[in-house]
Structures are given as C-alpha cells and as structure tokens.
Design a protein around this motif. Sequence first.
Motif, PDB file in Angstrom:
ATOM      1  N   ASP A  61     -27.972 -24.005   9.620  1.00  0.00           N
ATOM      2  CA  ASP A  61     -27.385 -23.413  10.806  1.00  0.00           C
ATOM      3  C   ASP A  61     -28.396 -22.612  11.645  1.00  0.00           C
TER       4      ASP A  61
ATOM      5  N   ILE B 144     -17.284 -28.711   0.413  1.00  0.00           N
ATOM      6  CA  ILE B 144     -17.400 -28.561   1.768  1.00  0.00           C
ATOM      7  C   ILE B 144     -16.281 -29.308   2.424  1.00  0.00           C
ATOM      8  N   PRO B 145     -15.389 -28.459   3.186  1.00  0.00           N
ATOM      9  CA  PRO B 145     -14.300 -29.144   3.787  1.00  0.00           C
ATOM     10  C   PRO B 145     -14.425 -30.115   4.861  1.00  0.00           C
TER      11      PRO B 145
ATOM     12  N   SER C 293     -25.132 -22.622  -0.355  1.00  0.00           N
ATOM     13  CA  SER C 293     -25.042 -21.464   0.749  1.00  0.00           C
ATOM     14  C   SER C 293     -26.287 -21.297   1.436  1.00  0.00           C
TER      15      SER C 293
ATOM     16  N   ASP D 289     -15.673 -30.579  12.509  1.00  0.00           N
ATOM     17  CA  ASP D 289     -15.548 -29.496  13.811  1.00  0.00           C
ATOM     18  C   ASP D 289     -16.863 -29.120  14.436  1.00  0.00           C
ATOM     19  N   LEU D 290     -17.927 -29.025  13.189  1.00  0.00           N
ATOM     20  CA  LEU D 290     -19.074 -28.708  13.525  1.00  0.00           C
ATOM     21  C   LEU D 290     -20.108 -29.678  14.285  1.00  0.00           C
TER      22      LEU D 290
ATOM     23  N   ASP E  66     -13.196 -31.205   7.255  1.00  0.00           N
ATOM     24  CA  ASP E  66     -12.575 -30.871   8.582  1.00  0.00           C
ATOM     25  C   ASP E  66     -13.745 -29.783   9.416  1.00  0.00           C
ATOM     26  N   ARG E  67     -14.392 -28.861   8.529  1.00  0.00           N
ATOM     27  CA  ARG E  67     -15.212 -27.933   9.076  1.00  0.00           C
ATOM     28  C   ARG E  67     -16.458 -28.768   9.347  1.00  0.00           C
ATOM     29  N   VAL E  68     -16.768 -29.685   8.724  1.00  0.00           N
ATOM     30  CA  VAL E  68     -17.937 -30.621   9.183  1.00  0.00           C
ATOM     31  C   VAL E  68     -17.771 -31.174  10.487  1.00  0.00           C
TER      32      VAL E  68
END
Length: 1339
Positions: free
Chosen positions: A830, A865-866, A823, A872-873, A868-870
């Motif tokens: 980020d 780490i999903p 994390s 979308d990022l 879909d989240r990556v």
Amino acid sequence: MAKARKSKNADDSKQENSGAVVRHQKLCLSVDSDTRRIFGYTELEIVVPDIGIAGLHAENLGIARVLVDGEPAEFEYYPHHQNADSERRWSSVTSSSSAADIASSLYLSALEKELIPNLLINCCKAFKVENEMQEPLVENGSHSLAEPNQNVKVIRIDYWVEKPDAGIHFDGNVLHTDNQIRRARCWFPCIDENSQRCCYDLEFTVAHNQVAVSNGNLLYQVLSKDDPPRKAYVYRVDIPVSASWISLAVAPFEVLPDLQNALLSHMCLPANIAKLQNTVGFFYTAFSYYEEYLGAKFPFGSYKQVFISPEMTVSSLSLGASMCTFSSQILYDGKVIDKTIDTRIKLAHALARQWFGVYITPASPDDEWLLDGLAVFLTDSYIKKHLGNNEARYRRFKANCAVCKADDSGATTLSSSASCKDLYGTQSIGFYGKIRSWKSVAILQMLEKQMGPESFCKILQTIISRGLDATHPSRTLSTKEFRHLAKEVGNLERPFLKEFFPRWVGSCGCPLLRMGFSYNKRKNMVEVAVLRSCTARPEVDAPFNANADSETQETDIGWPGMMSIRVNELDGMYDHPVLPMAGEIWQLLEIQCHSKLAARRFQKPKKGAKADGSDDNGDVAPDARSSSESPLLWVRADPEMEYLAEIHLNQPVQMWINQLEKDKDVVAQAQAIAVLEQLPHISFSVVNALNNFLCDSKAFWRVRIEAAFALASTASEETDWTGLLHLIKFYKGRRFDATIGLPKPNDFRDIPEYFVLEAIPRAVAMVRAADGKSPREAVEFVLQLLKYNDNNGNIYSDVFWLAALIESIGELKFGQQSILLLSSLLKRIDRLLQFDRLMPSYNGILTISCIRTLSQMALKLSEFIPLDRVVDLIKPFRDLKTMWQIRVEASRALLDLEFQYRGLDAALSLFIKYLEEEPSPRGQVKLGVHAMRLCQMRGSSDSDDDINSSNLVALVHLLEGRVAFNNVCLRHSLFCILQIFAGRLPTLHGVPRDKTLHVGDGETGNEQRNIFGALVTETKPPPLELPPEDAPNLSSLAVPETAKEPDTVSSCHEQQQRKPLVKIKVKRSIASSRGEEGADNQTVEKSQGGGINDHGASSSVSVDAPQRNITETVSMSNNQNNLEEVNSCHDLGSRVTASIGSVKVAGEGEDLGKEFQCTADSSKVTYISQLQEPSSQGLLEDSSLCLAPETVAYSNFPTTSAVGNHDNNSVAGAESPHRGKDKEKKKKKDKEKKRKRDDPEYLERKRLKKEKKRREKEMAKLLNDEKKTSAIEFPSKISGEDKAKEPEVQPVTAQKKTNEVGNSNAVLTKVDSRPEGSEPASAATKIRIKIKNRPLSKS
C-alpha cells in the motif's frame, strides 16, 4: 529463372485485379487535427485491362468525384463492412460448437471480401450518366471492347476521411497510420495487395507547428500565406513498394538527427526527447553493421524512426518504407537498466525488416516465411556481434525449445497452400505467428551450418545486389530461388536440398530423439541407442485437419543429414557425425573412444570398497565407479544446434555435473541445469554444483539465473533446505552489511550481477515445504529486503528492482507460521502504491506489480483476504484518466479474480464489458489475448453448458462489429476464443471451406448493386485442383470439401494375422464419376469411417473381416450404433461402392457362403443380409453381373471388427431393435428439413453447393474422356506355399437394389479362399473378390 518467376507472379496479380496494374501513384492530403479530418486527392497511373474497368480498394472513405484523364467518369463504391442486426441473426446460437462454426464463417467471409476491389471505375470514354443504368452499361461494355488501344489511364479520386478509426488514428494533435493487414485502403484508395508495387509522390499539408513524417526522401517544405499559415511536406519514394508500406505521422515532433549519419533521423514528442537521446545512441552501430554485412548501402534514401504514445498504437511497431513508428514505451533514460537489451534488439529488427520485407519482398504468400526468417537472422547476427555470442546462442536455444513444443500441427507449416494463401495473412498474428518466425530463422541457421557462414553471407549479398541492379532489378524472392542460390552459391548438394525444403518448410514437426549409451570397456567404444520420432501429433487428433495438405508425414520418413554426437573424454573432445536422421527409427551406433584406461586401472576400487549407506549422496558410488571404469566425462548430441530438434539424453548424474562445471557453452550449461532440476532424488553433489555455478561471476548471467531457480526447486526438508540457505547466503554475501546484518544501499554498477541478484528474491519465494507452503525464512527474507531497500547514492533507478521484490510476494504461499507477516507485507504494498501515485514510476511499473501481486494473494488467501476488498482496491485503477498500462493490468487482474471465483462464463461477461469500455487499440489487443488464455485454462471436463449462449452471441457480435474490423489483432483473438470453446486449435488452419458458409451475406447487403456487372469478370474464380499425371483414380478431381474422418486402423500385427483378409479389386470405368442431380433427396445409409460427404479415394481395397459362423447373418439399420458392424469402402467421387454385408469363412469340407453388393452410385450404400435360399444365379442375373478374367490392383483399407448380437431372421435391418428410435430421428429430420426449406439462407447455400457439384462433374467428365486412370497395384504378400494350398472356390452371389440408380455393369469373378501356409492351422483364411466396372451404356 528469377525473371520467369516474376512474370508469373505479375500474371497472377493481373488476374486477381482483373488485369489492373498501378505504375505510379500520387497522394496529396491536407490534415485538420481539430476536426479529425483529412481530405485531398490521389492520382493513379493505371494500366487498365481490356474490359475497361479498374478495381481499387477503399474503405471508410467519402468519394467526391473520379476523373479519368481529366474527364468525369462513372464509378461504383460500396464498403465491405456494414453494421448488421447481429443480435437477431445469431440469437439461435446455443452451443460452443455452433458459435465456433459461425465464427469461422464470419471470419473467412470477411477476409475473402477484403480481397475483392470495392471501388470500380469505368475507364472507358466519358459519357453522360443517364437515369437508366442498364442501357449505358451495355453500350459502355461494347465501346470498351471496341477500343482495345486504350491502355494507360490517369485516374484522379477526390475524397475525404472524417473521424477515422481504422488504418489512420487521431489523438489530439497527433495523427499516425498503422500497417495492419489490408488497412491502407482505410485512408487512401489503392490496390491494397502485396503483389502491387509502384513508386509514390507524397504531399501532406499540416499546421505550421506540426511535422509530417512519411516515406522516402523529403524533397522540400512549403509554407503557405494562409492565416494561420500551413506547411506542406513533399516526399518521393523512388523504389516500388506496396500500399501497405506507405505511412504517415503528424505531430509537433522534436527531430533528433543522428550525429554519425545524416540519413538517420529520430523523432518523438517533446516530453520524451531526453529518453530518445539515450535510447538511439547505439543505433548507428546496427545501421553500419548491416551495410557492411550485406555489402551494400541502405537502399532507401533515408531512414526515420518515430516514437508516439503507446495508447495510440495497435502494436509496439508499425513498419513502413524507410520509416518505422514505435511506441514511446520502449524509450528509456540512462537510469533504467532492464529495457536496454530488449529495446536495442527491437530497433535492430525493425531496421533488418527494411532490407528483407520492405525492399526485398516475397514473391508469393508461401514465401513470406523466408523474408521473415532472413530479417530475424540478420538481427541475430547483430546480437552476436554487439551483444555477445552467449546472448545470441541462449536466445536461439530458448526459441528452438519453444518451437519444438509448439510445432505439432499444420498451423506451423511455413510454406503450403493451406498455411499461407488460405490464411489471408493471419498466420503472422499471435502465438503461431511468433512460432513461425522462430522456426523460419532456425531453418535458415541450419542451412548456414551446412554451407558455412561465409557462403550464407554471400547468398544474402547476392539477393541484395539483384535488387540494386540498374538494368534488371529483381526485388522479389521465392523459396525456389533461395533453394537455387543455396545450391549454386552455398555449394549444397541437390539431393540434400530436395529433401530439406519439403521436410522442414513444407511440413510440420521436429525430430524428437531419445538417447542412451553405455561404455564397452573391451572394445573401448561407446554404444549409443537412439529412438527417433516426431513432435507432430497425428492429424486425426486435431479438428478439421483431415482435409489438410500432406505436411504431417509419417514419423519414420526422417530428416536429411547426419547429427553429430560430441564425446568429451579424458584426453579431449571429439565430434562424431554418425547419427542418421532418416531411415530406421531405432538406431544403434558404436563410437570409438580415443582415451584409454590402461594406466588408470590401479585406481579401480576393490570389492567391498563402495561407500556405505551412511553417505547421503546416493549417486557417489556408481558415478565414481563409472568415472574410474570409462574415459567418458560427458556426452552431448547436436552440440552446435545444427538441427531444430528436441533431444532427451540419458546419462549418469555425475556426467551432467561435469557438463555444467566444465563445458563453457551456455546451451550445454542450460541443458545440464534443466536435467539436474528435474531429478527425482536430489543429492548434495547436485546442490553444490548448482551453487558453485551460481557463484561463478564468469558464467553467463542468464544461465546463472536458471541455476538460482533450480536451487530453489531442490530446496526441501530432505536436503535440509540447503538450496534455500545457499540462495540467502549468496545474496547476503553481496548485498548485506556483515556488521549490522542489514542490506547495503543499492549499487547497480555491475550489470550482470544486478540481473542475478534481482532474480534471487523471486527464487527464494518459490521454495516450498512438504505441505506446499513457503518456509518462514523465505517470507522473512523477502520482507526484510522490501523494508530496508535504499537507493540513495545509486546512479541507476531501482524501479525494476522494487517491482521484482513486489512480484516475489505474489509467489509466496503463506502457512500458519508465516501468516502473521502478511499484514506487514500488505502495508508495504500500500505504501508503494501511494508513492507511485504521487511520483509515477517508469511506465507505471510499480503500480502494475502491486496490482498483479494483490490479485495473486487474493487467489491464494481467500480465507484471509476478502475478495470484495481487493476488487474495490483495484477498480479505481480502471479509470480512463490513468495510464493505459495500469488500466489494462487492473482489468486483467479483475478478470482473473472473476474467473477463479465465479467461473469462465462470468469472466467472459466482464471481458465483453471491459472491451467495450477500453478506448486504446493496444489495450483491446491485450485484453483479447488475456481472455484467450483464460479460455485455455478451462478444464477439459467443462461442458458447453458452462458458457451462456448470450455471451456466445455477444462474442460473435463483437467479431463482426466495427471494433474488430478496426483492430485486426483483436478480431483474430475473438475468433480464437470461440474456437477454443469448441475444443479446436486457435487458428484458421484446417477450417473446412465447404462448411464455412457465408452466413448472413444477403442480410448485410453484400449482394451489391453493380452497374458494371456485365463488364467485370469474377475476381477470384474458385480453384479446381487437378490430380497429377499418375493419379490412381478420377475421384481426386473433385475438390475436397469436408474433412474425411479416417477409419480406425489396427496397428497390432497379430490381430491382422488372425483375421481373414478380403481383397476386392475394382477397375474404374470411363464414366464412373457420373451421378444424378437428385441424389440429395434419396435415403443414404452411412458406413463406418465417413458420411455422405466423404471423398476418400479407394480404387481397390483390402478389408480385414472378422471370422463368423456359416449360419450367421448381418442386420443393419440406420442407427449409428450399428455402423461398426460392417466393413465397407465407398468413394463418393467415383460413384462406385464395394460393401461387404457378411463374410463367412468355411472350414474344410463346408460350403462358403458369402454375399456382396455393388452399386453404381456411391452416395447410396445399402447393406443386405444373406439369403438362406440358393438363389445366387437369380441374383447374378438381376444385377447384370458376369465373370471377369482381368485383375486390377490391391490397396489396404482400414478395418473394424463386427461386434454385437444379430437376428438370424432379419433381412436388411427390417427387424432392427432400434427401429423406434429411428422413427423418432426421422421425424426430427423431417421437421428440420421443413424448417430449412423456409430459410432463404439455406436455400441459397444449397443452390451454390449444387452449382459447385455440377462444375466438378463437368470437369471430371472432361478429364475422364482424355485419359483412363488405372489403380495402383500393391502386390499381395502370398508365398508360393500358400498358392499351392489354394482351395476350390464358388461364385459369389450379389444383389442390386431396384431403387438405386446405376447403369454400370459390374463384373464379378470367382472368390479364392486360400489359407496362409506360414500361419498355424487355426489361423483364418483369405478370400479374394475381383470386380470390374463396365462403361455406362450411352443412350
């Protein structure tokens, strides 16, 4: 010799263009950036051929009118590329193999059509155009032939180009051209061939606030009185160049003249002027060095470097005469360190190409390798002079290693008809283009080593001085001329050159040496054992390579010259040129040592004095013993890199350590590190040696980086993580504050130390524990560096430093202990993404590194780490408003994720979508290359069903679409992708031309209406390859169309001795190559090793046949499972077939039963089982066979063993157990034939094939009448004792089928059966069959 060569090339160019030759060309254009339109005219002074038609190349142009000598002339113009309904035409594609075949067809068809002129101008006397075109056509044709005095014509073509997308590009108020292969025609009419060179007058009218940059010298500028005013730039090119080297760039450029030479000018857009000043500050040193090295002034009057936005360019470099257009991506300011070396080398190489490539041009496509290699050689000499000898040698060593690993097929052959002329220039694109370039310069550097640097420099000066000769300038260079210069100027012996160029230039493969040695203390000599082989794989393993040229020779042929072995002894270093590179593949050498151990014998340890097992350094004892008992410190093979070879040397570990520590050559150090890194058991002495080299600031920084990664690979629990501790200690000792234990602010003033320290975090991240995870110490170390990075007070930018830290996170593999730190790392990533969005970094390098790292982490940590989240990022970075580098990197990351989680088919669908959305040509190329890499990563176990047919059709549609035509590199990548799907090499090399049918030519409108068809001859007639004077047979007259699959040849000598040897002697008749036109309609049974289209020549054969029982018969059918049960040899070109149905070897006292069949048409091969009745005389009379006393020659033929059970009562396969399957196959074949009869494309192809066969037969008949060809004789190895034991023989029975067409009278002699005297009694006997063909009776 040079002049004669040039005239020959001129004749070739005339033939290819129907005799049209351009003497001079004038180009006057006006540029309107608002409407994206250029318009104007071009005037060509052309030597018109006798036929009266001038053929030019033009594409995407609007032709307003054509004038010949000021009078209107008739012309015909048709574009080569037209959009077609590909979805309908290729909807039948269902497999990767069929898609690859269609891709080859489309690609080759497009390349061949690009060679044909498509703007035909009638240069006869002007006439009034009538409605009916045929009548004026005949009259003009006769009129043209009636006036042979017309020669030089001035042709003016008024034209325009609107919204161009190929060859010339608009982007706002910026216009530029590119020098893609055969794309100059897309912005002005010309003869777009390298063989056509002329001088140019150029005039460009642009807006008053724009600058037009073009080739040659700027004569003057004219400002018009229009409102708004426009400015005209007038240039002149006094040196003849080809149309591909004409360039244009129009934009509101800032011009930066060089302060040291007025001939040099540098231009860019106003936003990049500060970077330009910093980037080109060094350039005069390269410019002056080339003039000094070559002993001549720069041949062109000026040299201009233009830098434009990277999204507009297809590649980072677009070359033109006296001008180069670069991507502004390579510009850098004074704060950036990492781009300095690469940018300087790129600019220096572009300048070298002006000398070799633009000014001195290749005489033919086979000579392009030479000019490319000379340009790289000149660049390397600059690197050695101004960047250091270590940089030059290290780069050459790495390039040679890459060449040795990739030079395994004919695609890397530098000079041969299959690798150059038939590839249409695609050999310089992509991966193989880079390998060919590296191989070219390696060969030239080998020649430099042989003749010396001074002699090689004189050769280059001679080449340049010939072009500067005012009376008889010669600006072309061929391989033959360079070979002559190497002999005359370089003083190299003719036998050496005679072997050198065919082996290195005309073939593929590099030497592969495996070496070991031992020290003979009694003789004080080093005994070296060498096994030599070749990196080229057998051509049978590569698809389509059976019809290639003879570039892959046998590995035991070797290479010319002697390789040196350097022995480093206690008393010094000694070179021994004792290893021959030709001859026996096994070599045992003895090298005399100069050092002696007499005075050191007292140092020999006594018995039992060896180190015990308590010492973890297991190699201390043997190495200490070897160092005390031999004077050798270490041994090197080919230390000066005189050969392009892959060498594997086996020597003790301590010798490798000595080489790393004491040898000052960077190549020796890199070789030692590579070996120590791969050791199965790592000792502490190896780790300490690597650490000591890493800490040595005097060592070359690139090799120190290799030592750092080697330390990372040695770190493990077995060595107590010593390598990891050394890396962290090295970094903290130079970058940490010892008092607080945190990193110091960045200070990059020591440039070599900066590069080494930049690589340490990545090396630490690559350390792995026994479970394959990164140790917690490595994760904490990377996080600490990223958290406390401080660039305050540093005069240099830390953007590449931070990018290296971010990418090191992607190398980590998190375990249970280190997952808690994930994390924190994601928060840092980020934060850097947000920072780079507000304050963009240099070329967006921070965002690119973050995207790359996120995708790698998502692939490794799918459970944490999903996905879909990556996704979308990353998706927002594909917005068209973002920087093109960031957009392309985001697309590649999403393709990787799609490939990993949903497979290649889903990734291809996404690739096609992204490719259609990508606006920049450079981005399209990068996406194509990335998709090709994904296809290569696909496992070999995947089947064709993994790829959806809709994706295959879409790729084929893209291949022939407009986007691929505009982007040559993208088109080549699409072709390679489809070839990789089918398991083939990603290259045009070896693709059979006969299978490459021009699919869909009729539908795409390629059958052009030609009003000058009666006047214009065929542009490129199909070549007919004639055999040499000593050709053994006439079957080689036919052009090989399909790849003949080679038969399996047994390499086991024992098996060959156990089998009986059947030798068949065949003498060709005068008309033995004749055949019938209707042969295609008759049933043909294939034999082992080839099908109907096999063209292999075999005038006489030697067949190893398996031993059988006297009562055994052979049953053959059309089933392919039984094809291995017969040994046969047939030659389609000679129309003679020798087929052995069954051979029975009788024991002593037994009769010898045998059967043989000979037919006149080799396309019909029938297997007939032996008849049990004694009807040999009747068969003999039916087949018109008689005894012949003559004998002809022998040649060996590959053999296969007959296996399987046979029915003794079967005749000619009538009772085959596979008869039912044969009927089903026959029904399918009939159905397929019926479908083909209704296919117009198939009928057209069949007609062309028959016409081609007819021409081949006529040519073979003509040559047969001129000379008789005899077979090559291979003497049989039969000892005198064997001849003495030769037994009595019986005549052979033979039968001829009545339905086969054959008028030749085959002559059958006796069969000799003699056992080998040297073999044991159980060994098989030999059977000899002698056959002679009589001439056909003329009716």
